[in-house]
Design a protein around this motif. Structure first.
Motif, mmCIF file in Angstrom:
data_model
loop_
_atom_site.group_PDB
_atom_site.id
_atom_site.type_symbol
_atom_site.label_atom_id
_atom_site.label_comp_id
_atom_site.label_asym_id
_atom_site.label_seq_id
_atom_site.Cartn_x
_atom_site.Cartn_y
_atom_site.Cartn_z
ATOM 1 N N SER A 75 15.678 -18.552 -1.026
ATOM 2 C CA SER A 75 14.612 -17.758 -0.412
ATOM 3 C C SER A 75 15.052 -16.310 -0.233
ATOM 4 N N MET A 76 16.241 -16.108 0.322
ATOM 5 C CA MET A 76 16.721 -14.750 0.541
ATOM 6 C C MET A 76 16.999 -14.034 -0.774
ATOM 7 N N GLY A 77 17.477 -14.785 -1.771
ATOM 8 C CA GLY A 77 17.705 -14.174 -3.078
ATOM 9 C C GLY A 77 16.429 -13.721 -3.735
ATOM 10 N N SER A 78 15.364 -14.484 -3.569
ATOM 11 C CA SER A 78 14.073 -14.092 -4.140
ATOM 12 C C SER A 78 13.573 -12.796 -3.523
ATOM 13 N N TRP A 79 13.691 -12.683 -2.217
ATOM 14 C CA TRP A 79 13.280 -11.448 -1.550
ATOM 15 C C TRP A 79 14.200 -10.292 -1.920
ATOM 16 N N LEU A 80 15.468 -10.582 -2.105
ATOM 17 C CA LEU A 80 16.415 -9.542 -2.507
ATOM 18 C C LEU A 80 16.052 -8.983 -3.882
ATOM 19 N N LEU A 81 15.742 -9.864 -4.822
ATOM 20 C CA LEU A 81 15.330 -9.410 -6.150
ATOM 21 C C LEU A 81 14.023 -8.633 -6.090
ATOM 22 N N ALA A 82 13.110 -9.097 -5.229
ATOM 23 C CA ALA A 82 11.821 -8.421 -5.112
ATOM 24 C C ALA A 82 11.971 -7.003 -4.567
ATOM 25 N N ALA A 83 12.984 -6.772 -3.737
ATOM 26 C CA ALA A 83 13.214 -5.431 -3.199
ATOM 27 C C ALA A 83 14.063 -4.586 -4.137
ATOM 28 N N TYR A 84 15.058 -5.211 -4.752
ATOM 29 C CA TYR A 84 15.974 -4.463 -5.605
ATOM 30 C C TYR A 84 15.324 -4.020 -6.913
ATOM 31 N N GLY A 85 14.549 -4.888 -7.531
ATOM 32 C CA GLY A 85 13.960 -4.580 -8.829
ATOM 33 C C GLY A 85 13.167 -3.279 -8.848
ATOM 34 N N PRO A 86 12.210 -3.081 -7.943
ATOM 35 C CA PRO A 86 11.473 -1.810 -7.927
ATOM 36 C C PRO A 86 12.359 -0.598 -7.648
ATOM 37 N N ALA A 87 13.364 -0.764 -6.784
ATOM 38 C CA ALA A 87 14.255 0.365 -6.502
ATOM 39 C C ALA A 87 15.056 0.747 -7.737
ATOM 40 N N ALA A 88 15.599 -0.236 -8.438
ATOM 41 C CA ALA A 88 16.364 0.045 -9.662
ATOM 42 C C ALA A 88 15.460 0.631 -10.735
ATOM 43 N N GLY A 89 14.228 0.115 -10.821
ATOM 44 C CA GLY A 89 13.285 0.641 -11.811
ATOM 45 C C GLY A 89 12.912 2.083 -11.531
ATOM 46 N N ALA A 90 12.620 2.391 -10.266
ATOM 47 C CA ALA A 90 12.253 3.762 -9.909
ATOM 48 C C ALA A 90 13.421 4.711 -10.134
ATOM 49 N N ALA A 91 14.639 4.274 -9.799
ATOM 50 C CA ALA A 91 15.807 5.135 -9.989
ATOM 51 C C ALA A 91 15.984 5.497 -11.457
ATOM 52 N N ALA A 92 15.808 4.522 -12.354
ATOM 53 C CA ALA A 92 15.993 4.785 -13.786
ATOM 54 C C ALA A 92 14.862 5.640 -14.352
ATOM 55 N N VAL A 93 13.628 5.283 -14.042
ATOM 56 C CA VAL A 93 12.471 5.995 -14.618
ATOM 57 C C VAL A 93 12.422 7.444 -14.135
ATOM 58 N N LEU A 94 12.633 7.650 -12.851
ATOM 59 C CA LEU A 94 12.573 9.008 -12.317
ATOM 60 C C LEU A 94 13.748 9.854 -12.788
#
Length: 344
Positions: free
Chosen positions: A136-155
């Motif tokens: 459960s905690m890993g799923s939420w961790l991925l849900a938070a990390y994925g957008p942050a990593a995506g925004a960091a790369a795209v921007l």
């Protein structure tokens, strides 16, 4: 019907094997055996439970779950190194690591969803937050990390909204260590002996492996002039992984056999050779030659992948052999009985 009679010459007509076994199955009998008396029957050897395995092995596929372990570690550690590279004025290395982290977390999520069968099952895990559940905690961790990593790369690539990009980079770096380590906690939370018994050291093995992989990616994709901190991180990661692995194997005793034998053992040995060679090559030659840096980086990536696949196969092997489940349980039960006897 056979009978027995007591005569002056002894017992006549006695059936073999019908003597009562005094103390069998009791704590009193156990204490007598510990004092040196010979057991009348051997201890039971468990191979199945009514024709079924003692432990149901996971149905996970190696390509999905071991790949999920490896790519998640590469992504999380890569975000940490990317933030450090950005803060120290290494823009090319930072950009390469941000892009690789985005690609890795996307691949990790795809492998997880493929193992689950359909995307809806992943989203169903986000319906609740259960702090005691690594899944459960890993799923939420991925849900938070994925957008942050995506925004960091795209921007970073587009050059847009630089303050937001820096914030996304910092957010991904803050979540990165947990992303790199939580899969070890997830594996150790299962009943698989080689994973469960290694709950103390396995997160350190995964963190060291992730640091080595991310450093290898930096050596492979960045200019030589910007890779000095990554070369140091490679030595640290490979050293941590190797030390934690050896400590875990020593502590686990018999349960560590799958880490030394079979497919898991072969992959673990390959991981050790590749990680040490990659870290040494990067430290000694990576700052002088672009080719040497790239070869060392590839070795570090391959070594990290071998570690994750080796751990996966070692766990599956331990789940298939009942001795890795039954013998440690029996030893713990005997130790408790001995402690009670000595304290009585």
């Amino acid at each position: 019907m056979s009978t027995s009679d007591v005569t002056k010459d002894g017992v006549q007509g006695q059936r073999e094997g019908r003597d009562a076994l005094i103390g069998q199955g009791s704590r009193k009998g156990e204490r007598r055996r510990r004092r040196g008396e010979r057991a009348m029957v051997p201890k039971a050897e468990f191979t199945s439970y009514y024709g079924k395995p003692v432990l149901n092995a996971p149905v996970w596929q190696a390509a999905d779950i071991a790949g999920y372990f490896f790519l998640g570690g590469l992504a999380g550690a890569g975000s940490v190194l990317a933030a450090g590279a950005e803060l120290t004025g290494r823009p090319a290395a930072a950009r390469a690591l941000k892009i690789s982290s985005l690609a890795a977390i996307a691949g990790s999520a795809a492998a997880l969803v493929h193992d689950l069968g359909r995307p809806a099952r992943f989203f169903n895990m986000l319906r609740v937050i259960k702090p005691t559940s690594p899944m459960s905690m890993g799923s939420w961790l991925l849900a938070a990390y994925g957008p942050a990593a995506g925004a960091a790369a795209v921007l970073d690539v587009t050059g847009l909204f630089k303050p937001l990009g820096r914030a996304a980079t910092a957010g991904a770096a803050a979540l990165g260590p947990a992303v790199a380590a939580y899969t070890a906690v997830l594996a150790a939370d299962t009943a698989v002996p080689a994973w469960h018994e290694g709950y103390r050291e396995l997160p350190l093995v995964f963190v060291g492996s992730a640091a080595a992989a991310a450093s290898g990616m930096a050596l492979l994709a960045s200019p030589v002039a910007e890779t000095a901190p990554m070369r140091s991180a490679a030595v640290f990661g490979a050293g941590l992984e190797l030390a934690a692995s050896k400590l875990m194997e020593r502590r686990l005793g018999m349960v560590a056999e799958p880490y030394r034998q079979g497919k898991g053992g072969t992959l673990i040995r390959a991981a050790e050779i590749l990680s040490v060679a990659g870290a040494a090559g990067g430290a000694l030659l990576g700052g002088r030659s672009r080719v040497a840096a790239a070869v060392s980086g590839a070795a570090l990536l391959a070594g990290s992948a071998c570690t994750r696949f080796g751990v996966f196969h070692a766990g599956m092997q331990s789940a298939q052999d009942p001795k890795y489940t039954v013998v440690p349980q029996r030893e713990r039960a005997n130790a408790r009985d001995t402690a009670k006897t000595e304290g009585a």
